[in-house]
Design an enzyme around this catalytic site. Sequence first.
Site, PDB file in Angstrom:
ATOM      1  N   LYS A 155      41.691  35.557  37.940  1.00  0.00           N
ATOM      2  CA  LYS A 155      41.470  35.424  36.467  1.00  0.00           C
ATOM      3  C   LYS A 155      40.397  36.536  36.371  1.00  0.00           C
ATOM      4  O   LYS A 155      39.301  36.928  36.973  1.00  0.00           O
ATOM      5  CB  LYS A 155      40.478  34.106  36.260  1.00  0.00           C
ATOM      6  N   ASN A 166      33.258  40.021  49.749  1.00  0.00           N
ATOM      7  CA  ASN A 166      34.456  40.078  50.480  1.00  0.00           C
ATOM      8  C   ASN A 166      34.691  38.901  51.424  1.00  0.00           C
ATOM      9  O   ASN A 166      35.432  38.165  51.950  1.00  0.00           O
ATOM     10  CB  ASN A 166      34.631  41.466  51.090  1.00  0.00           C
TER      11      ASN A 166
END
Length: 190
Positions: A103, A57
């Site tokens: 993606k 993150n």
Amino acid sequence: MNGDTVAARLSLLPGIYSPTMTFFDPETEDLDIPTIKRHAVRLAQAGLAGLVTMGTNEYFINVAEMLPIPFILYNYPGAVADIDIDSDFIIRISQHTNIIGTKYTLGNTGKLTRMALALNAITPRAHRSSYIAFGGMADFTFRTGISGESGIIAGGADVIPRTCVKVWGLWAGGNIEDAMELQEAFSKGD
């Protein structure tokens, strides 16, 4: 996503995209931010249109802040010990204007669809925003389109590019039956 964020987001550029590595400090195993930055800048200076990245993150936000070019998040659990990035997290960090797409290289089209709809991803039929959501497998080309995503980035497109383009074109042109039939035929090769 507010209108200011959508207006400020950079559009996806045509061209060459590179999957980039995540570097770690060999002593502490923390992210090696200086090396990551140098590598990303080197790739950008080489003329790439964008980067496809994976990591933690903290990594995604740091990369978004420091890059001079936009990038696409890459969720591929098979490459990172089956760590699957949570779609709520992707939706949240994709508010950053330098994160222009995602993606997904996994079989969960429902998760990609949820994220694409939440971020109003561009499709051949709707230019709702400039966010782009890619499926990551050639054998889902039809399902990626029908589910509201933007396209595919897939290794299979290196092997059967015309077939992938044909399926996508049939679907985008509204020829659902033929697109589905061609998709079924080439998916048998997997």
